[in-house]
Design a protein around this motif. Structure first.
Motif, PDB file in Angstrom:
ATOM      1  N   ALA A 180       0.819  -1.211   0.000  1.00 30.40           N
ATOM      2  CA  ALA A 180       0.000   0.000   0.000  1.00 30.40           C
ATOM      3  C   ALA A 180       0.853   1.261   0.000  1.00 30.40           C
ATOM      4  CB  ALA A 180      -0.930   0.004   1.220  1.00 30.40           C
ATOM      5  N   ALA A 181       2.111   1.127   0.440  1.00 27.92           N
ATOM      6  CA  ALA A 181       2.987   2.297   0.556  1.00 27.92           C
ATOM      7  C   ALA A 181       3.892   2.484  -0.652  1.00 27.92           C
ATOM      8  CB  ALA A 181       3.847   2.180   1.825  1.00 27.92           C
ATOM      9  N   ILE A 182       4.097   1.422  -1.433  1.00 28.54           N
ATOM     10  CA  ILE A 182       5.022   1.519  -2.564  1.00 28.54           C
ATOM     11  C   ILE A 182       4.475   0.727  -3.744  1.00 28.54           C
ATOM     12  CG2 ILE A 182       6.383  -0.427  -1.671  1.00 28.54           C
ATOM     13  CD1 ILE A 182       8.840   0.816  -2.964  1.00 28.54           C
ATOM     14  N   ASP A 183       4.546   1.324  -4.930  1.00 28.07           N
ATOM     15  CA  ASP A 183       4.072   0.681  -6.152  1.00 28.07           C
ATOM     16  C   ASP A 183       5.266  -0.006  -6.810  1.00 28.07           C
ATOM     17  OD1 ASP A 183       2.652  -0.109  -8.343  1.00 28.07           O
ATOM     18  OD2 ASP A 183       2.731   1.840  -9.343  1.00 28.07           O
ATOM     19  N   HIS A 184       5.429  -1.311  -6.540  1.00 30.95           N
ATOM     20  CA  HIS A 184       6.596  -2.038  -7.031  1.00 30.95           C
ATOM     21  C   HIS A 184       6.158  -3.468  -7.365  1.00 30.95           C
ATOM     22  CE1 HIS A 184      10.568  -3.812  -7.274  1.00 30.95           C
ATOM     23  NE2 HIS A 184      11.136  -2.641  -7.070  1.00 30.95           N
ATOM     24  N   PRO A 185       6.420  -3.951  -8.588  1.00 32.87           N
ATOM     25  CA  PRO A 185       5.935  -5.286  -8.968  1.00 32.87           C
ATOM     26  C   PRO A 185       6.512  -6.408  -8.119  1.00 32.87           C
ATOM     27  CG  PRO A 185       7.421  -4.377 -10.638  1.00 32.87           C
ATOM     28  CD  PRO A 185       7.095  -3.262  -9.709  1.00 32.87           C
ATOM     29  N   GLU A 186       7.719  -6.250  -7.589  1.00 32.61           N
ATOM     30  CA  GLU A 186       8.292  -7.307  -6.760  1.00 32.61           C
ATOM     31  C   GLU A 186       7.626  -7.372  -5.385  1.00 32.61           C
ATOM     32  OE1 GLU A 186      11.414  -9.951  -7.109  1.00 32.61           O
ATOM     33  OE2 GLU A 186       9.532  -9.831  -8.210  1.00 32.61           O
ATOM     34  N   VAL A 187       7.140  -6.235  -4.892  1.00 37.38           N
ATOM     35  CA  VAL A 187       6.363  -6.263  -3.650  1.00 37.38           C
ATOM     36  C   VAL A 187       5.092  -7.065  -3.888  1.00 37.38           C
ATOM     37  CG1 VAL A 187       5.168  -4.897  -1.906  1.00 37.38           C
ATOM     38  CG2 VAL A 187       7.307  -4.048  -2.886  1.00 37.38           C
ATOM     39  N   SER A 188       4.444  -6.820  -5.016  1.00 37.85           N
ATOM     40  CA  SER A 188       3.251  -7.592  -5.378  1.00 37.85           C
ATOM     41  C   SER A 188       3.596  -9.062  -5.573  1.00 37.85           C
ATOM     42  CB  SER A 188       2.634  -7.029  -6.663  1.00 37.85           C
ATOM     43  OG  SER A 188       2.209  -5.694  -6.484  1.00 37.85           O
ATOM     44  N   GLY A 189       4.752  -9.322  -6.180  1.00 38.46           N
ATOM     45  CA  GLY A 189       5.173 -10.703  -6.384  1.00 38.46           C
ATOM     46  C   GLY A 189       5.359 -11.437  -5.078  1.00 38.46           C
ATOM     47  N   LEU A 190       5.976 -10.767  -4.092  1.00 39.18           N
ATOM     48  CA  LEU A 190       6.172 -11.403  -2.789  1.00 39.18           C
ATOM     49  C   LEU A 190       4.836 -11.644  -2.099  1.00 39.18           C
ATOM     50  CD1 LEU A 190       7.921 -12.467  -0.511  1.00 39.18           C
ATOM     51  CD2 LEU A 190       8.160 -10.116   0.331  1.00 39.18           C
ATOM     52  N   LEU A 191       3.940 -10.664  -2.155  1.00 40.58           N
ATOM     53  CA  LEU A 191       2.630 -10.840  -1.530  1.00 40.58           C
ATOM     54  C   LEU A 191       1.886 -12.011  -2.175  1.00 40.58           C
ATOM     55  CD1 LEU A 191       0.431  -9.980   0.407  1.00 40.58           C
ATOM     56  CD2 LEU A 191      -0.293  -8.238  -1.250  1.00 40.58           C
ATOM     57  N   ALA A 192       1.927 -12.100  -3.496  1.00 46.70           N
ATOM     58  CA  ALA A 192       1.280 -13.221  -4.192  1.00 46.70           C
ATOM     59  C   ALA A 192       1.893 -14.546  -3.768  1.00 46.70           C
ATOM     60  CB  ALA A 192       1.399 -13.029  -5.707  1.00 46.70           C
ATOM     61  N   LEU A 193       3.215 -14.591  -3.689  1.00 39.78           N
ATOM     62  CA  LEU A 193       3.912 -15.823  -3.292  1.00 39.78           C
ATOM     63  C   LEU A 193       3.492 -16.256  -1.894  1.00 39.78           C
ATOM     64  CD1 LEU A 193       6.082 -17.990  -3.771  1.00 39.78           C
ATOM     65  CD2 LEU A 193       7.782 -16.349  -2.911  1.00 39.78           C
ATOM     66  N   MET A 194       3.437 -15.303  -0.958  1.00 37.85           N
ATOM     67  CA  MET A 194       3.031 -15.624   0.406  1.00 37.85           C
ATOM     68  C   MET A 194       1.609 -16.170   0.447  1.00 37.85           C
ATOM     69  SD  MET A 194       4.493 -12.418   2.616  1.00 37.85           S
ATOM     70  CE  MET A 194       6.245 -12.196   2.973  1.00 37.85           C
ATOM     71  N   LEU A 195       0.698 -15.511  -0.271  1.00 36.42           N
ATOM     72  CA  LEU A 195      -0.697 -15.949  -0.267  1.00 36.42           C
ATOM     73  C   LEU A 195      -0.845 -17.349  -0.860  1.00 36.42           C
ATOM     74  CD1 LEU A 195      -2.385 -12.605  -1.376  1.00 36.42           C
ATOM     75  CD2 LEU A 195      -2.661 -13.723   0.850  1.00 36.42           C
ATOM     76  N   LEU A 196      -0.127 -17.626  -1.927  1.00 30.10           N
ATOM     77  CA  LEU A 196      -0.232 -18.928  -2.583  1.00 30.10           C
ATOM     78  C   LEU A 196       0.338 -20.041  -1.713  1.00 30.10           C
ATOM     79  CD1 LEU A 196       0.696 -17.718  -6.161  1.00 30.10           C
ATOM     80  CD2 LEU A 196      -1.489 -18.762  -5.506  1.00 30.10           C
ATOM     81  N   HIS A 197       1.437 -19.765  -1.028  1.00 28.22           N
ATOM     82  CA  HIS A 197       2.001 -20.766  -0.109  1.00 28.22           C
ATOM     83  C   HIS A 197       1.112 -20.939   1.115  1.00 28.22           C
ATOM     84  CE1 HIS A 197       5.547 -21.881  -2.184  1.00 28.22           C
ATOM     85  NE2 HIS A 197       6.212 -20.761  -2.033  1.00 28.22           N
ATOM     86  N   HIS A 198       0.634 -19.821   1.649  1.00 31.14           N
ATOM     87  CA  HIS A 198      -0.171 -19.865   2.870  1.00 31.14           C
ATOM     88  C   HIS A 198      -1.492 -20.595   2.630  1.00 31.14           C
ATOM     89  CE1 HIS A 198      -0.365 -18.627   6.990  1.00 31.14           C
ATOM     90  NE2 HIS A 198      -1.506 -17.984   6.846  1.00 31.14           N
ATOM     91  N   ALA A 199      -1.969 -20.578   1.389  1.00 31.24           N
ATOM     92  CA  ALA A 199      -3.228 -21.244   1.064  1.00 31.24           C
ATOM     93  C   ALA A 199      -3.158 -22.753   1.299  1.00 31.24           C
ATOM     94  CB  ALA A 199      -3.598 -20.967  -0.398  1.00 31.24           C
ATOM     95  N   ARG A 200      -1.950 -23.323   1.266  1.00 29.98           N
ATOM     96  CA  ARG A 200      -1.777 -24.771   1.442  1.00 29.98           C
ATOM     97  C   ARG A 200      -1.437 -25.153   2.876  1.00 29.98           C
ATOM     98  NH1 ARG A 200       1.842 -24.307  -3.271  1.00 29.98           N
ATOM     99  NH2 ARG A 200       3.551 -25.039  -1.958  1.00 29.98           N
ATOM    100  N   ARG A 201      -1.370 -24.176   3.755  1.00 24.50           N
ATOM    101  CA  ARG A 201      -0.842 -24.404   5.089  1.00 24.50           C
ATOM    102  C   ARG A 201      -1.561 -25.515   5.858  1.00 24.50           C
ATOM    103  NH1 ARG A 201      -0.219 -19.766   9.721  1.00 24.50           N
ATOM    104  NH2 ARG A 201      -0.450 -21.097  11.519  1.00 24.50           N
ATOM    105  N   ALA A 202      -2.892 -25.542   5.790  1.00 25.13           N
ATOM    106  CA  ALA A 202      -3.662 -26.501   6.590  1.00 25.13           C
ATOM    107  C   ALA A 202      -3.397 -27.943   6.189  1.00 25.13           C
ATOM    108  CB  ALA A 202      -5.158 -26.203   6.472  1.00 25.13           C
ATOM    109  N   THR A 203      -2.852 -28.156   4.990  1.00 27.13           N
ATOM    110  CA  THR A 203      -2.659 -29.524   4.497  1.00 27.13           C
ATOM    111  C   THR A 203      -1.205 -29.976   4.544  1.00 27.13           C
ATOM    112  OG1 THR A 203      -2.360 -28.780   2.193  1.00 27.13           O
ATOM    113  CG2 THR A 203      -4.612 -29.188   2.939  1.00 27.13           C
ATOM    114  N   ARG A 204      -0.322 -29.137   5.050  1.00 22.96           N
ATOM    115  CA  ARG A 204       1.107 -29.472   5.004  1.00 22.96           C
ATOM    116  C   ARG A 204       1.518 -30.492   6.056  1.00 22.96           C
ATOM    117  NH1 ARG A 204       2.448 -23.752   3.964  1.00 22.96           N
ATOM    118  NH2 ARG A 204       2.911 -23.553   1.749  1.00 22.96           N
ATOM    119  N   THR A 205       0.732 -30.620   7.102  1.00 25.55           N
ATOM    120  CA  THR A 205       1.059 -31.583   8.153  1.00 25.55           C
ATOM    121  C   THR A 205      -0.167 -32.426   8.483  1.00 25.55           C
ATOM    122  OG1 THR A 205       0.535 -29.940   9.866  1.00 25.55           O
ATOM    123  CG2 THR A 205       2.845 -30.138   9.201  1.00 25.55           C
ATOM    124  N   ALA A 206       0.081 -33.664   8.883  1.00 24.25           N
ATOM    125  CA  ALA A 206      -0.987 -34.569   9.304  1.00 24.25           C
ATOM    126  C   ALA A 206      -1.351 -34.264  10.759  1.00 24.25           C
ATOM    127  CB  ALA A 206      -0.515 -36.013   9.157  1.00 24.25           C
TER     128      ALA A 206
END
Length: 381
Positions: free
Chosen positions: A194-220
């Protein structure tokens, strides 16, 4: 008390004090004292202007300490600058705080701790619990970090790449105790976006969201690791995946590719596959090739070898793996996996057992040990 609201105000209040000439370490201490005062006062007497209230109280705390310190000679000048009560300016200095906390003179662990404290608004106790270290140890780490950056000019441009790496370190720590560091990293990265318009900031946020989406299934339920191919995709967070993909697509459309965008593209391809068998491994290899052009990382080469083994067969993956340093973390585990896919179960079992001894965590060690035991049992059968 809205703790999230209070924490969101912290970086701006700290930035105001620093911009007015307060030493960073002293300003940060004053802000923490103001937060304690807010927790005590606000439940029964909430202010009309929370940010202005915090700035006024923090500034007075700073002045009180200054009067008792060696800066007594500057007292009259500082008193003259005391802000009047009322609405505070809307200027957001959070971005400068990110750069300050990710200063290159700090070690990664110190930069992470200072970011969580100054930008995230977490207490020393919360950070210590999250990292499973004594509170005194974390307090010393934060104090050293504050002293290191106290002399840094606040108006100097910062390195976005360093800030992003610090945030990614926070994300990869996961969570422990009452602070979910993965969720906290996402919150801070949203704030940065929200503070800086930078595609890599968006890339990191997207990466975090995509990884975090699988969190509940990563462990038994018993805490054991569940490999990606065996995870229940029906339990993945589809809302986070959709948001991550949308953010990534907008970033890629700007044609300023960076490594976090490329990593996010790979994560998106995994998230898009209805089953593990339907994963587009050919395109994943192509994205790893893009990553190698951006950063010639041994870890990327190792992950690319796995992708090649899926796209072109295990022997092609083993050939790619043979070009890499055998001492790389996870190299032995990857070799075991590719040998198993190639049908050499005896070699795979031996390598799984060897990889288990090198594992960096108990969960990973147990997973690799079970893999070796499974193949040994098949061999005896």
């Amino acid at each position: 008390m809205d703790e999230a609201r209070l924490r969101s105000l912290t970086p701006n209040v700290l930035a105001v004090l620093v911009r007015r000439g307060a030493d960073f370490a002293a300003a940060e201490d004053a802000v923490q004292e103001a937060l304690v005062e807010a927790v005590r006062v606000w439940p029964t007497a909430p202010p009309r202007e929370p940010k202005g209230w915090l700035i006024t109280v923090a500034w007075r705390k700073f002045l009180d300490e200054t009067r008792a310190d060696t800066a007594r000679r500057r007292r009259e000048d500082l008193v003259d600058q005391e802000p009047a009560p009322g609405p505070a300016a809307s200027r957001d200095d959070t971005l400068q705080l990110y750069f300050l906390c990710a200063h290159p003179s700090l070690t990664p662990s110190s930069a992470v701790a200072l970011t969580l404290r100054a930008v995230g608004g977490l207490t020393t106790r919360q950070i210590a619990r999250a990292y499973l270290v004594p509170e005194a140890t974390m307090a010393q780490r934060i104090s050293r970090a504050k002293r290191t950056v106290s002399g840094v000019r606040f108006d100097q441009p910062g390195d976005v790449a360093t800030v992003l790496r610090v945030l990614y370190l926070v994300f990869n720590e996961g969570y422990s105790g009452d602070i979910d560091l993965a969720a906290e990293a996402i919150r801070l990265t949203r704030q940065l976006a929200a503070a800086i318009d930078h595609p890599e900031v968006s890339g990191l946020l997207a990466l975090m969201l995509l990884h975090h989406a699988r969190r509940a299934t990563r462990t038994a339920p018993d805490g054991s690791l569940v490999p990606l191919a065996e995870q229940d995709r029906g339990r993945w967070d589809t809302a986070s995946i959709a948001e991550g993909v949308a953010i990534l697509q907008a970033a890629l459309a700007r044609d300023r590719l960076g490594e976090f965008q490329a990593h996010a593209a790979i994560a998106a391809l995994h998230a898009d596959a209805p089953t593990a068998e339907e994963t587009d491994w050919v395109q994943i290899v192509e994205w790893y090739d893009e990553l190698l052009r951006l950063t010639d990382s041994p870890v990327v080469r190792l992950n690319r070898a796995v992708a090649v083994g899926q796209a072109d067969g295990p022997r092609a993956g083993l050939a790619a793996l043979a070009e890499l340093d055998g001492t790389l973390p996870r190299h032995t585990a990857v070799a075991a996996y590719l040998h198993e896919r190639d049908g050499d179960l005896a070699t795979a079992a031996r390598l799984y057992a060897e990889a288990a001894h090198k594992a960096s965590s108990l969960a990973e060690r147990d997973h690799l040990t079970r893999q070796a035991a499974r193949l040994n049992a098949r061999g005896r059968g």
